[in-house]
Scaffold this motif. Structure first.
Motif, PDB file in Angstrom:
ATOM      1  N   SER B 103       0.831  -1.203   0.000  1.00  0.00           N
ATOM      2  CA  SER B 103       0.000   0.000   0.000  1.00  0.00           C
ATOM      3  C   SER B 103       0.862   1.247   0.000  1.00  0.00           C
ATOM      4  N   ARG B 106       2.608   1.695  -3.260  1.00  0.00           N
ATOM      5  CA  ARG B 106       1.678   2.165  -4.271  1.00  0.00           C
ATOM      6  C   ARG B 106       1.418   3.663  -4.130  1.00  0.00           C
ATOM      7  N   VAL B 107       1.239   4.111  -2.891  1.00  0.00           N
ATOM      8  CA  VAL B 107       0.975   5.532  -2.656  1.00  0.00           C
ATOM      9  C   VAL B 107       2.157   6.362  -3.132  1.00  0.00           C
ATOM     10  N   GLY B 110       2.708   5.807  -7.118  1.00  0.00           N
ATOM     11  CA  GLY B 110       1.558   6.340  -7.846  1.00  0.00           C
ATOM     12  C   GLY B 110       1.463   7.850  -7.736  1.00  0.00           C
ATOM     13  N   THR B 111       1.697   8.385  -6.543  1.00  0.00           N
ATOM     14  CA  THR B 111       1.560   9.826  -6.362  1.00  0.00           C
ATOM     15  C   THR B 111       2.663  10.581  -7.072  1.00  0.00           C
ATOM     16  N   TYR B 169      -1.103  -0.421 -11.030  1.00  0.00           N
ATOM     17  CA  TYR B 169      -1.512   0.576 -10.050  1.00  0.00           C
ATOM     18  C   TYR B 169      -1.176   2.002 -10.475  1.00  0.00           C
ATOM     19  N   TRP B 170      -0.032   2.165 -11.150  1.00  0.00           N
ATOM     20  CA  TRP B 170       0.344   3.562 -11.436  1.00  0.00           C
ATOM     21  C   TRP B 170       0.270   3.939 -12.909  1.00  0.00           C
ATOM     22  N   ALA B 173      -2.859   5.446 -14.236  1.00  0.00           N
ATOM     23  CA  ALA B 173      -3.272   6.641 -13.487  1.00  0.00           C
ATOM     24  C   ALA B 173      -2.291   7.785 -13.680  1.00  0.00           C
ATOM     25  N   SER B 228      -4.265  12.645  -4.759  1.00  0.00           N
ATOM     26  CA  SER B 228      -3.811  11.453  -5.453  1.00  0.00           C
ATOM     27  C   SER B 228      -3.375  10.382  -4.450  1.00  0.00           C
ATOM     28  N   HIS B 232      -4.940   6.666  -4.022  1.00  0.00           N
ATOM     29  CA  HIS B 232      -4.172   5.419  -4.149  1.00  0.00           C
ATOM     30  C   HIS B 232      -4.297   4.576  -2.887  1.00  0.00           C
ATOM     31  N   TRP B 233      -4.230   5.230  -1.732  1.00  0.00           N
ATOM     32  CA  TRP B 233      -4.333   4.486  -0.475  1.00  0.00           C
ATOM     33  C   TRP B 233      -5.688   3.790  -0.377  1.00  0.00           C
ATOM     34  N   SER B 235      -7.871   2.907  -2.837  1.00  0.00           N
ATOM     35  CA  SER B 235      -8.494   2.133  -3.900  1.00  0.00           C
ATOM     36  C   SER B 235      -8.322   0.646  -3.640  1.00  0.00           C
TER      37      SER B 235
END
Lengths: 347, 320
Positions: B103, B106-107, B110-111, B169-170, B173, B228, B232-233, B235
């Motif tokens: 997680s 991903r945050v 992704g961010t 994941y990223w 997005a 964002s 991500h956190w 989803s």
């Protein structure tokens, strides 16, 4: 060169391409052969485009990967919508498959599920519009009237909090609160309204109430921000004038604030109505269960079930496409209606 | 410098807000009805705040309670039989810790990628002399109103081999049309001459973006980063459908599994087999503890983030 103003740039381009022939509008009395003008214009146009590209080479180079990304991740799935009109099988190219026209749509309309899905979608959205739409307006009005600044800030902060929680967390909270041993049942029993715990989550007839409550709880604070900022934009002279004319607190709300935030309300109403088929998705999947399915299956979850869980891709795409087309029609319709009657519109 | 500016503008905002409030109150004497209205309003708002806050406090109390005891119900704001067993079990559970790590990964990934890429796009569509500006804008705005929907997107991701990967994941997005509009509306208000003079000096567009634009737009970048990161956190659905193997399961998916009754009981039995000393955990308390764990990071960044996201939602709404 890039630092020059637009006018200067145009002049530069003109001088590049041969000065006066760029004057597209001939002056009065001047006779210019027609063919000559258009061919020169074309030449100038080609050259201009080439020049522009050369000058903006860097920007266009950055754009290329971005364009490729958007074509792949946003536009290719739109092309995939053709699946609704064919019998798609995985592994077979879309264009090779058999064209079946509206078969999947008709199948959906004729299935008994259609009425259940339509009913659930309309009821859940309808409850959302009747109760969920005015709730943040009311909250914003009450917050605005609150005199204690610190407390006001605290209430606001607390009210945004659920918006930042995922539906998984909210569903977990709903389970804990409304479950058989949950606080809500305990509370109702302690004040003597019920004798035994009520299975709010296990019985379908309660589902609509539960989901509307959860939607409002999660979204009320966040939606109120936009109304609060609209209220803050109301001219303070209007308040003074209203007070001078002897308006009380309710009078001020009704005759000054509400007319002041009417455009905001109308715009959000348009968006709400056009989203009437978006009755939610994650909350249904999480809070709903097998026993209550009759009451929560909406278009999106139905499409998900048939497409991804059962592998019926064409049918599921047809359901999704039907939904988004109706949504588009509703948006245009609601916008026209509001333009005519309220003089406000989204676009 | 830019950070100082953003803090300053935040302070100014607060001051003006307060000034506005003090002006509004007062100069005609209040009537009795008005006073009653204030009192009733205060009571209503206290009630409202409790409804918003109570479920959180309740779930914290539950998570700190003994599992078997909690099943009897009747726990409100304070644990009846205090026990940390649920948390102890959770922190020994490797699946959960791995989910937590994924997680966070991903945050972060992704961010960072999402904000930098969308910011670049926002910069490009705000370069005033750029001939492709309108085209790029339209290309993205159109996708806000019409999209292929769930099934074609799903099939595309399958075709691209994105299932059971972290990339899913990223990568999809990277660019968001909505964030693009928010950022562009901020960037457009920056003085154009700065970028023009940089260009005159032979600065490349990418360098302008990284070294001039980003430092100048910290407030909007921070706001978008908060949105964002929270997205991500939170989803879970994409994890569910694109990662059926469970290799890249995030914390949200772990909690979701506990929400399903059968799975929760199974999980509790497995844990009890593995750690016999925690016999007193139950699905209810385990669920509550996991919920608290999933919620905590957001609660922690909440005060810090709040100043950015409240600015974010009204960002670009008023042009003066």
């Amino acid at each position: 060169m890039a630092s020059l103003s637009l006018k200067q740039k145009l002049r530069l381009i003109k001088s590049d391409t041969g000065g006066d022939s760029m004057n597209i509008m001939p002056e009065k009395g001047e006779v210019v052969p027609k063919s000559n003008i258009s061919s020169e214009k074309k030449m100038a146009g080609v050259k201009r485009i080439k020049n522009t590209f050369l000058r903006e080479k860097q920007l266009w180079l950055i754009c290329i990967p971005i364009i490729l990304w958007v074509l792949l991740f946003a536009y290719y799935p739109m092309y995939g919508l053709i699946m609704a009109f064919i019998d798609y099988e995985p592994g077979r190219a879309i264009l090779d498959s058999d064209w079946v026209g509206f078969k999947h749509f008709i199948e959906f309309f004729q299935s008994p599920d259609f009425w259940m899905v339509l009913r659930n979608t309309l009821v859940i959205s309808g409850l959302g519009i009747v109760f969920g739409f005015p709730a943040p307006i009311l909250l914003a009005l009450l917050l605005h009237e609150l005199k204690y600044t610190r407390f006001k800030k605290f209430v606001q902060t607390v009210s945004y909090l659920p918006h930042f929680m995922s539906w998984v967390v909210v569903a977990s909270i709903v389970f804990v609160t409304l479950g058989n041993e949950g606080v809500f049942n305990q509370f109702l029993m302690s004040i003597g309204i019920i004798d035994r715990p009520v299975s709010f989550l296990g019985e379908g007839k309660y589902f609509w109430g539960v989901i509307t409550g959860a939607d409002i709880w999660k979204g009320i604070g966040w939606s109120s921000i936009i109304y609060l900022s609209a209220i803050a934009g109301v001219d303070s002279q209007l308040y003074e004038a209203g007070k001078m004319d002897g308006l009380g607190r309710f009078g001020l709300i009704w005759h000054v604030i509400i007319p002041g935030i009417r455009p905001t309300i109308v715009i959000l109403m348009i968006l709400g109505i056009s989203g009437i088929l978006n009755a939610g998705f994650e909350q249904q999947l999480l809070i709903g269960n097998v026993q209550t399915r009759e009451y929560w299956e909406v278009f999106d979850t139905y499409s998900y079930r048939y497409g991804i869980q059962l592998g019926n891709y064409s049918y599921a795409t047809a359901v999704g496409l039907f939904k988004s087309i109706i949504g588009l029609i509703l948006l245009v319709g609601a916008n026209k209606f509001c333009k005519k009657f309220f003089d406000t519109s989204v676009y | 410098m830019a950070q100082i500016n953003s803090v300053k503008s935040f302070l100014i905002l607060q001051c003006t807000k307060k000034a506005g409030e003090s002006v509004k109150q007062g100069f005609i004497k209040e009537s009795v009805g008005s006073k009653i209205f204030d009192k009733v309003n205060l009571v209503l708002m206290i009630g409202f705040a409790s409804i918003m806050l109570f479920p959180f406090l309740n779930i914290i109390a539950l998570s700190l309670n003994d599992g078997v005891d909690a099943a009897r119900g009747g726990i409100y704001l304070w644990p009846r039989e205090f026990s940390l067993d649920s948390y102890k079990v959770l922190f020994q559970n490797e699946d959960l810790l791995k989910g937590f790590g994924i997680s966070i990964l991903r945050v972060v990934v992704g961010t960072v990628t999402g904000v930098l890429c969308t910011g670049l796009l926002a910069y490009i569509v705000s370069v005033k002399h750029f001939s492709g500006r309108k085209f790029m804008r339209l290309l993205f705005v159109f996708t806000m109103f019409f999209s292929g929907g769930l099934i074609p997107t799903y099939l595309l991701f399958m075709k691209l081999g994105l299932s059971n990967t972290f990339t899913v994941y990223w990568l999809p997005a990277l660019f968001s049309p909505f964030f693009m509009l928010l950022m562009a509306s901020y960037i457009q208000n920056l003085p154009d001459s700065i970028f023009e003079s940089a260009r005159m000096d032979g600065c490349s567009e990418l360098r302008i973006y990284f070294q001039i634009l980003i430092p100048m737009s910290i407030p909007v970048f921070a706001a978008i980063a908060v949105f964002s990161a929270v997205g991500h956190w939170n989803s879970w659905f994409d994890v569910l459908i694109y990662n059926p193997s469970g290799e890249w399961d995030t914390l949200q998916v772990y909690l979701r599994r506990l929400l399903l009754e059968v799975e929760a009981i199974q999980q509790v039995q497995d844990l009890q087999l593995a750690y016999s000393k925690y016999r007193n955990i139950s699905p209810i308390t385990l669920r509550a503890a996991t919920t608290v764990l999933v919620t905590l990071p957001i609660i922690f960044v909440y005060p810090f983030a709040q100043k950015y996201f409240v600015g974010g939602i009204t960002l670009g709404s008023v042009k003066e």
